[in-house]
Scaffold this motif. Sequence first.
Motif, PDB file in Angstrom:
ATOM      1  N   MET A   1      -2.652  15.763   2.839  1.00 42.65           N
ATOM      2  CA  MET A   1      -2.050  14.426   2.324  1.00 42.65           C
ATOM      3  C   MET A   1      -0.076  14.748   2.299  1.00 42.65           C
ATOM      4  N   ASP A   2       0.140  15.705   1.875  1.00 44.11           N
ATOM      5  CA  ASP A   2       1.633  16.456   2.501  1.00 44.11           C
ATOM      6  C   ASP A   2       2.365  15.843   2.886  1.00 44.11           C
ATOM      7  N   GLY A   3       1.771  15.551   3.789  1.00 44.09           N
ATOM      8  CA  GLY A   3       2.834  14.635   5.135  1.00 44.09           C
ATOM      9  C   GLY A   3       2.610  12.846   4.964  1.00 44.09           C
ATOM     10  N   ALA A   4       1.295  12.603   4.444  1.00 44.90           N
ATOM     11  CA  ALA A   4       1.074  11.125   3.769  1.00 44.90           C
ATOM     12  C   ALA A   4       2.317  10.332   3.234  1.00 44.90           C
ATOM     13  N   ARG A   5       3.284  10.446   2.475  1.00 45.29           N
ATOM     14  CA  ARG A   5       3.905   9.758   2.334  1.00 45.29           C
ATOM     15  C   ARG A   5       5.239   9.464   2.611  1.00 45.29           C
ATOM     16  N   ALA A   6       5.445  10.643   2.960  1.00 46.37           N
ATOM     17  CA  ALA A   6       6.492  10.933   4.718  1.00 46.37           C
ATOM     18  C   ALA A   6       6.381  10.143   5.964  1.00 46.37           C
ATOM     19  N   GLY A   7       5.328  10.267   6.291  1.00 45.62           N
ATOM     20  CA  GLY A   7       4.447   9.801   7.524  1.00 45.62           C
ATOM     21  C   GLY A   7       4.364   8.095   7.039  1.00 45.62           C
ATOM     22  N   ALA A   8       4.730   8.213   5.892  1.00 49.32           N
ATOM     23  CA  ALA A   8       4.616   5.872   6.360  1.00 49.32           C
ATOM     24  C   ALA A   8       5.635   5.214   6.377  1.00 49.32           C
ATOM     25  N   ILE A   9       7.573   6.137   6.550  1.00 46.30           N
ATOM     26  CA  ILE A   9       8.334   5.365   6.781  1.00 46.30           C
ATOM     27  C   ILE A   9       9.019   4.726   7.898  1.00 46.30           C
ATOM     28  N   ILE A  10       8.306   5.898   8.667  1.00 44.91           N
ATOM     29  CA  ILE A  10       9.226   5.969  10.023  1.00 44.91           C
ATOM     30  C   ILE A  10       8.251   4.417  10.906  1.00 44.91           C
ATOM     31  N   PRO A  11       7.423   4.432  10.595  1.00 43.74           N
ATOM     32  CA  PRO A  11       5.916   3.498  11.284  1.00 43.74           C
ATOM     33  C   PRO A  11       6.854   2.179  10.725  1.00 43.74           C
ATOM     34  N   LEU A  12       6.856   2.087   9.499  1.00 45.22           N
ATOM     35  CA  LEU A  12       7.233   1.167   8.878  1.00 45.22           C
ATOM     36  C   LEU A  12       8.265   0.877   9.174  1.00 45.22           C
ATOM     37  N   SER A  13       9.160   1.665   9.460  1.00 40.35           N
ATOM     38  CA  SER A  13      10.922   0.890   9.603  1.00 40.35           C
ATOM     39  C   SER A  13      10.622   0.462  11.539  1.00 40.35           C
ATOM     40  N   LEU A  14       9.376   1.252  12.445  1.00 40.56           N
ATOM     41  CA  LEU A  14       9.487   0.996  13.042  1.00 40.56           C
ATOM     42  C   LEU A  14       8.920  -0.866  13.206  1.00 40.56           C
ATOM     43  N   PHE A  15       7.532  -0.877  12.079  1.00 38.66           N
ATOM     44  CA  PHE A  15       7.370  -1.987  12.274  1.00 38.66           C
ATOM     45  C   PHE A  15       7.833  -2.833  12.240  1.00 38.66           C
ATOM     46  N   LYS A  16       9.106  -2.676  11.173  1.00 38.02           N
ATOM     47  CA  LYS A  16      10.512  -3.534  10.309  1.00 38.02           C
ATOM     48  C   LYS A  16      11.040  -4.610  12.338  1.00 38.02           C
ATOM     49  N   MET A  17      11.130  -3.939  12.940  1.00 38.44           N
ATOM     50  CA  MET A  17      12.205  -3.180  14.266  1.00 38.44           C
ATOM     51  C   MET A  17      11.978  -4.248  14.761  1.00 38.44           C
TER      52      MET A  17
ATOM     53  N   GLY B   1       0.981  -1.393  -0.112  1.00 37.39           N
ATOM     54  CA  GLY B   1       0.326   0.366  -0.177  1.00 37.39           C
ATOM     55  C   GLY B   1       0.891   1.650  -0.055  1.00 37.39           C
ATOM     56  N   THR B   2       2.087   1.258   0.941  1.00 34.62           N
ATOM     57  CA  THR B   2       3.156   2.417   0.554  1.00 34.62           C
ATOM     58  C   THR B   2       3.585   1.927  -0.528  1.00 34.62           C
ATOM     59  N   GLU B   3       4.409   1.436  -1.047  1.00 34.64           N
ATOM     60  CA  GLU B   3       4.543   1.887  -2.722  1.00 34.64           C
ATOM     61  C   GLU B   3       3.315   2.039  -3.760  1.00 34.64           C
ATOM     62  N   LYS B   4       2.453   1.844  -3.298  1.00 28.62           N
ATOM     63  CA  LYS B   4       0.922   2.311  -4.229  1.00 28.62           C
ATOM     64  C   LYS B   4       1.400   3.928  -4.148  1.00 28.62           C
ATOM     65  N   VAL B   5       1.272   4.829  -2.329  1.00 35.00           N
ATOM     66  CA  VAL B   5       1.265   5.572  -2.438  1.00 35.00           C
ATOM     67  C   VAL B   5       2.036   6.846  -3.049  1.00 35.00           C
ATOM     68  N   PHE B   6       3.453   5.874  -3.099  1.00 35.48           N
ATOM     69  CA  PHE B   6       4.636   6.909  -3.175  1.00 35.48           C
ATOM     70  C   PHE B   6       4.849   6.462  -5.629  1.00 35.48           C
ATOM     71  N   LYS B   7       3.693   5.605  -5.990  1.00 28.09           N
ATOM     72  CA  LYS B   7       4.587   5.200  -7.572  1.00 28.09           C
ATOM     73  C   LYS B   7       3.171   5.174  -7.945  1.00 28.09           C
ATOM     74  N   ASP B   8       1.924   4.898  -7.701  1.00 27.42           N
ATOM     75  CA  ASP B   8       0.971   5.049  -8.764  1.00 27.42           C
ATOM     76  C   ASP B   8      -0.399   5.918  -8.035  1.00 27.42           C
ATOM     77  N   ILE B   9      -0.718   6.941  -7.235  1.00 28.07           N
ATOM     78  CA  ILE B   9      -1.547   8.118  -6.885  1.00 28.07           C
ATOM     79  C   ILE B   9      -0.733   8.963  -6.561  1.00 28.07           C
ATOM     80  N   SER B  10      -0.642  10.041  -7.449  1.00 24.29           N
ATOM     81  CA  SER B  10      -0.175  10.863  -7.562  1.00 24.29           C
ATOM     82  C   SER B  10      -0.979  11.236  -6.231  1.00 24.29           C
ATOM     83  N   LEU B  11      -0.179  12.651  -6.667  1.00 23.61           N
ATOM     84  CA  LEU B  11      -0.950  14.412  -5.297  1.00 23.61           C
ATOM     85  C   LEU B  11      -1.594  14.972  -5.795  1.00 23.61           C
ATOM     86  N   ALA B  12      -2.092  15.513  -6.554  1.00 18.67           N
ATOM     87  CA  ALA B  12      -3.458  15.544  -7.249  1.00 18.67           C
ATOM     88  C   ALA B  12      -4.522  14.933  -6.471  1.00 18.67           C
ATOM     89  N   GLU B  13      -4.117  13.356  -6.802  1.00 18.22           N
ATOM     90  CA  GLU B  13      -4.903  12.137  -6.723  1.00 18.22           C
ATOM     91  C   GLU B  13      -5.319  12.579  -4.983  1.00 18.22           C
TER      92      GLU B  13
END
Length: 296
Positions: free
Chosen positions: A259-275, A235-247
Amino acid sequence: MKYYIDLGSSTIKVYRYENSLNLLEEHSIYFKNDFDSEKGISDTNLEELCNYFSEIQSKYGLRYDNTFIYVTGIFRNLSDNKKVEMLKLFNDKFDLHFNIISHGIEAYYLSKAMEHDYNGKKVLIINMGGKTTELVTYLGDKLTGIKTINVGVADVLNIFDRINEEYSGHSVEEIEEFTFNKLKDLNLDNDYDVAIFTGGEERFELLTGFNLVENTLFEDQNHKYMVSLEDYIKGTEKVFKDISLAELYDLMPGNPKWMDGARAGAIIPLSLFKMSGAQWVIPSDLNLINGVINDK
């Protein structure tokens, strides 16, 4: 009837409480832009902040005796003189209390918001803001820890300046490498059963089409869905690659700047999930105001 306002580094959320808590509206302002601890927030942002409070005060009848403001994030970095200035401004202009709360109090309210019997599960709860991230842990119905780390969405946005091109100019992998480095000194167990990501994440994942399934890990009317770690990554990859900022903006017409923080806001939690070792993620719309209400 009472009103509660969550004023963070980039978003203001206005709630009404009468038997139950309801989010009335939200408005995003990037207070980090041109911020200076001695000079305060920029003149442009201060004007927008005051105009917005004038608007909601008129709309909802906000008064000193019915309105409770909880200020977090970058406002904690104001000098003591500037904190007093902001308190005086809100008192004189709106007859409202500009209540800057500490990291510890914010994390405490998060723990109160998330009080629950998690069916024996070991749970990591993540609440991320612009400048800080709060971590709360539970085992079953027992609170086992509270931590605050000084990393947030703004750290990613400051470094990766092409993340908010129509399709991200940075990959998930390169930002994840950065966040792992920021978190390298964090002492975190790696045997959590599930991670809960709070602060509007359920709404976001529903809007952007993450592969959510019924939450079967524990019973909770506030948390109906869960997503596997594998599907969270997709889902995160889709937000980065397949859904435009306008969308993304179109998905949230009432406050598209969120939504300006949506992409950036996904990665810190993702790292924490993995850790943490968690293979399931539960998106949550709860935040500190829910904890304020639960603490009464």
